[in-house]
Enzyme design. Structure first.
Site, PDB file in Angstrom:
ATOM      1  N   GLU A 109       0.867  -1.189   0.000  1.00  0.00           N
ATOM      2  CA  GLU A 109       0.000   0.000   0.000  1.00  0.00           C
ATOM      3  C   GLU A 109       0.898   1.232   0.000  1.00  0.00           C
ATOM      4  O   GLU A 109       2.114   1.135   0.177  1.00  0.00           O
ATOM      5  CB  GLU A 109      -0.916   0.004   1.231  1.00  0.00           C
ATOM      6  CG  GLU A 109      -2.039  -1.008   1.134  1.00  0.00           C
ATOM      7  CD  GLU A 109      -3.055  -0.838   2.257  1.00  0.00           C
ATOM      8  OE1 GLU A 109      -3.880   0.078   2.169  1.00  0.00           O
ATOM      9  OE2 GLU A 109      -2.993  -1.609   3.219  1.00  0.00           O
ATOM     10  N   HIS A 223      -8.479  10.162   2.866  1.00  0.00           N
ATOM     11  CA  HIS A 223      -8.142   9.016   2.017  1.00  0.00           C
ATOM     12  C   HIS A 223      -8.284   9.453   0.565  1.00  0.00           C
ATOM     13  O   HIS A 223      -9.285  10.072   0.202  1.00  0.00           O
ATOM     14  CB  HIS A 223      -9.078   7.838   2.317  1.00  0.00           C
ATOM     15  CG  HIS A 223      -8.543   6.543   1.791  1.00  0.00           C
ATOM     16  ND1 HIS A 223      -8.531   6.228   0.455  1.00  0.00           N
ATOM     17  CD2 HIS A 223      -7.967   5.489   2.418  1.00  0.00           C
ATOM     18  CE1 HIS A 223      -7.981   5.036   0.284  1.00  0.00           C
ATOM     19  NE2 HIS A 223      -7.621   4.569   1.465  1.00  0.00           N
ATOM     20  N   ARG A 271      -0.275   8.752   1.427  1.00  0.00           N
ATOM     21  CA  ARG A 271      -1.605   9.176   0.983  1.00  0.00           C
ATOM     22  C   ARG A 271      -1.850  10.669   1.037  1.00  0.00           C
ATOM     23  O   ARG A 271      -2.685  11.172   0.291  1.00  0.00           O
ATOM     24  CB  ARG A 271      -2.705   8.379   1.660  1.00  0.00           C
ATOM     25  CG  ARG A 271      -2.808   8.341   3.098  1.00  0.00           C
ATOM     26  CD  ARG A 271      -4.067   7.583   3.505  1.00  0.00           C
ATOM     27  NE  ARG A 271      -4.027   6.151   3.263  1.00  0.00           N
ATOM     28  CZ  ARG A 271      -4.517   5.241   4.100  1.00  0.00           C
ATOM     29  NH1 ARG A 271      -5.071   5.623   5.230  1.00  0.00           N
ATOM     30  NH2 ARG A 271      -4.478   3.979   3.817  1.00  0.00           N
ATOM     31  N   HIS A 332     -10.768  10.647   6.563  1.00  0.00           N
ATOM     32  CA  HIS A 332     -10.563   9.216   6.839  1.00  0.00           C
ATOM     33  C   HIS A 332     -10.047   8.939   8.242  1.00  0.00           C
ATOM     34  O   HIS A 332     -10.503   7.999   8.894  1.00  0.00           O
ATOM     35  CB  HIS A 332      -9.566   8.683   5.811  1.00  0.00           C
ATOM     36  CG  HIS A 332      -9.314   7.214   5.879  1.00  0.00           C
ATOM     37  ND1 HIS A 332     -10.304   6.277   5.691  1.00  0.00           N
ATOM     38  CD2 HIS A 332      -8.164   6.500   6.094  1.00  0.00           C
ATOM     39  CE1 HIS A 332      -9.800   5.062   5.795  1.00  0.00           C
ATOM     40  NE2 HIS A 332      -8.506   5.161   6.060  1.00  0.00           N
ATOM     41  N   ARG A 367      -0.618   9.402   8.769  1.00  0.00           N
ATOM     42  CA  ARG A 367      -0.501   7.972   9.092  1.00  0.00           C
ATOM     43  C   ARG A 367      -0.147   7.126   7.867  1.00  0.00           C
ATOM     44  O   ARG A 367      -0.714   7.300   6.792  1.00  0.00           O
ATOM     45  CB  ARG A 367      -1.810   7.460   9.695  1.00  0.00           C
ATOM     46  CG  ARG A 367      -1.797   5.960   9.938  1.00  0.00           C
ATOM     47  CD  ARG A 367      -2.999   5.478  10.681  1.00  0.00           C
ATOM     48  NE  ARG A 367      -4.235   5.611   9.960  1.00  0.00           N
ATOM     49  CZ  ARG A 367      -4.640   4.799   8.989  1.00  0.00           C
ATOM     50  NH1 ARG A 367      -3.859   3.817   8.553  1.00  0.00           N
ATOM     51  NH2 ARG A 367      -5.809   4.985   8.413  1.00  0.00           N
TER      52      ARG A 367
HETATM   53  C1  SIN Z   1      -7.136   1.310   2.795  1.00  0.00           C
HETATM   54  O1  SIN Z   1      -7.385   0.119   2.722  1.00  0.00           O
HETATM   55  O2  SIN Z   1      -6.764   1.983   1.850  1.00  0.00           O
HETATM   56  C2  SIN Z   1      -7.306   1.988   4.115  1.00  0.00           C
HETATM   57  C3  SIN Z   1      -6.430   1.362   5.095  1.00  0.00           C
HETATM   58  C4  SIN Z   1      -5.969   2.376   6.080  1.00  0.00           C
HETATM   59  O3  SIN Z   1      -6.681   3.343   6.367  1.00  0.00           O
HETATM   60  O4  SIN Z   1      -4.849   2.245   6.551  1.00  0.00           O
END
Ligand code: SIN
Length: 503
Positions: A109, A223, A271, A332, A367
């Site tokens: 991710e 997000h 992000r 988020h 985060r």
């Molecule tokens: C996601 O799955 O993109 C969100 C996971 C997160 O907030 O760390």
């Protein structure tokens, strides 16, 4: 009506349930739940350095995503204790996805230098973590009371000694030797969020009212990819970053890659970087969303890994397999919160906080993806260990009820916070927000909103997920954390600066 237990845990998400589970064997613990919070909605997974991965690499990625503003000792606790907590969760029956050889399947991710995010049910990790924890807590005999906590009780000696809970229109006092806030984030203080509507920052308001400090409240994470459904308020479906981890890319209305050339990790940049790039694209094009293109990923991979996302897309009539889907950033996660030490203690005796409501400094200014379930597991256990070893003694004496005020005009409060304290902020807007909120009382939503805007107005630089168009760079003079407490009028105000790394 009054009753008494050893410990009240307010919140039934991953952090609250982890705390309750760790306490169940030795303490009489009661969980108060106003809804299950964000945990069951978490998609991507749990980040943990397993196998050949080194926790220090995970710590490095956490700090880079956090814009170098993390507390290094607490990050170390997070990444080093995380794998053990995950193993225990598996022993409690959590079923994570596995490879053909039986090893845990791990994905990538944003912000991670290597695949270290374990997942369950493809993209239903939070639901599985929640199911496993809830059943373990039930098996351990922990009682859950469904209701909203509307106040804390504080002794004359300054300790938190209980809670006031509203159930079916009646308020009950529950005396406790310690109270653990695990109430999650502040999503519903904004018009649109990936959080469910029960997540509205009550824990922040309760803590402030009891005299606790907040820290890092300006760092609200958006997000990058909530599904654009046409709704501009309420809970928006998440499109997990793991879709980009598997190869999806963001495109503008002309089909051009948005992240190419903007960051070495392109679509897998941290992000805050991706959310800002999308926001800038939407402003430039006057559009309400951009596009996520997963059509380059094999259909069977998408079907196996992302059943939740596919179902959300189907509900608005788009197909993740064969077409681009519309996405836009949405609130988020709160990176700051109630200031605690590594064991969850706030600066008010008897009051503890864990999970998203707490600020231990592990997220810095932004985060890292999939560190939130991990935080709940690790710090939920840490507070349980503390309260197992050292539960405060109950001392009889007079006490005061600290009831939350009613919120006035909640939709207006949400609109103000959304307009002025979104991805892009500036001093004029933030000052206008402070003035507008002044007319809206001291209810929990107004208190949460004001805590964010006073911190965002005070911080005159940009870092992590706090971006000021009037102060667009990092300014070393602002290498400090902002502490928010209530002023004489009961309103949140910035009261203190703390050196970086000492959150
Ligand atoms: C996601 O799955 O993109 C969100 C996971 C997160 O907030 O760390």
């Amino acid at each position: 009506m009054t009753r008494a237990v050893d410990i009240v845990v307010i919140g039934s998400g991953v952090a609250g349930l982890s705390a309750a589970l760790g306490l169940a064997a030795t303490r009489d613990v009661l969980v108060i739940s106003a809804g299950d919070g964000s945990t069951p909605w978490a998609q991507g997974g749990v980040a943990a350095a397993y196998g050949g991965d080194d926790p220090l690499d995970h710590a490095h990625d956490t700090d880079v995503a956090g814009a170098g503003f993390c507390d290094p000792r607490n990050v170390r606790a997070l990444v080093e204790e995380g794998p053990q907590r995950l193993a225990e969760l598996i022993a409690h029956g959590a079923r994570f996805d596995r490879n053909a050889d039986g090893s845990l399947s791990r994905t990538l991710e944003g912000g991670h230098g290597r695949p270290r995010v374990v997942h369950a049910g493809g993209d239903a990790t939070g639901a599985e973590v929640h199911r496993a924890l809830r059943s373990a807590v039930q098996l351990a005999g922990v009682e859950t009371l469904h209701g909203r906590t509307v106040g804390l009780v504080k002794s004359d000696a300054g300790r938190v000694v209980g809670v006031l809970v509203e159930t079916g229109g009646e308020v009950t006092q529950i005396d406790a030797r310690a109270v653990v806030l695990a109430t999650g984030g502040i999503g519903n203080a904004y018009l649109a969020s990936t959080n469910p509507s029960s997540v509205r920052g009550d824990g922040i308001a309760l803590a402030l009212r009891a005299g606790a400090s907040l820290v890092d409240m300006e760092f609200v994470q958006f997000h990058p990819t909530a599904l654009f459904t046409g709704d501009t308020s309420g809970q928006l479906p998440l499109v997990t970053e793991a879709v980009r981890g598997e190869g999806a890319v963001l495109r503008d209305a002309e089909g051009r890659r948005i992240m190419a050339g903007r960051h070495p990790r392109a679509d897998l940049a941290p992000r805050d970087v991706v959310a800002r790039a999308i926001d800038a694209t939407m402003r430039r094009d006057g559009s309400s969303h951009v596009w996520l293109d997963a059509t380059g990923i094999a259909a069977e991979v998408l079907r196996e890994r992302f059943p939740t996302v596919l179902a959300s897309c189907a509900r608005i009539g788009v197909d993740l397999v064969s077409e681009q889907i519309p996405v836009a950033p949405a609130e988020h996660f709160l990176c700051g919160g109630v200031r605690t030490d590594r064991d969850g203690a706030t600066d008010v005796p008897g009051l503890y906080a864990v999970g998203e409501v707490a600020a231990t400094g592990v997220h810095g200014a932004n985060r890292l993806a999939s560190n939130s379930l991990l935080e709940g597991l690790v710090f939920g256990r840490r507070v349980a260990t503390t309260l197992t070893l050292d539960l405060p003694v109950a001392i009889a004496g007079r006490s005061r009820e600290l009831l939350l005020d009613e919120d006035r005009e909640p939709e207006r409060i949400r609109a103000i916070l959304t307009k002025y304290a979104g991805i892009r902020r500036d001093g004029a807007g933030l000052n206008a927000a402070v003035d507008e909120l002044d007319a809206l009382g001291n209810g929990p939503l107004a208190t949460v909103a004001r805590s964010v805007v006073v911190a965002a107005a005070a911080r005159r630089d940009s870092r992590g997920c706090h971006w000021r168009s009037d102060y667009p760079g990092v300014d070393e003079r602002w290498n400090e954390h902002l502490v928010v407490r209530l002023d004489e009028d009961g309103r949140p105000a910035v009261r203190q600066l703390l050196p970086s790394g000492t959150c």
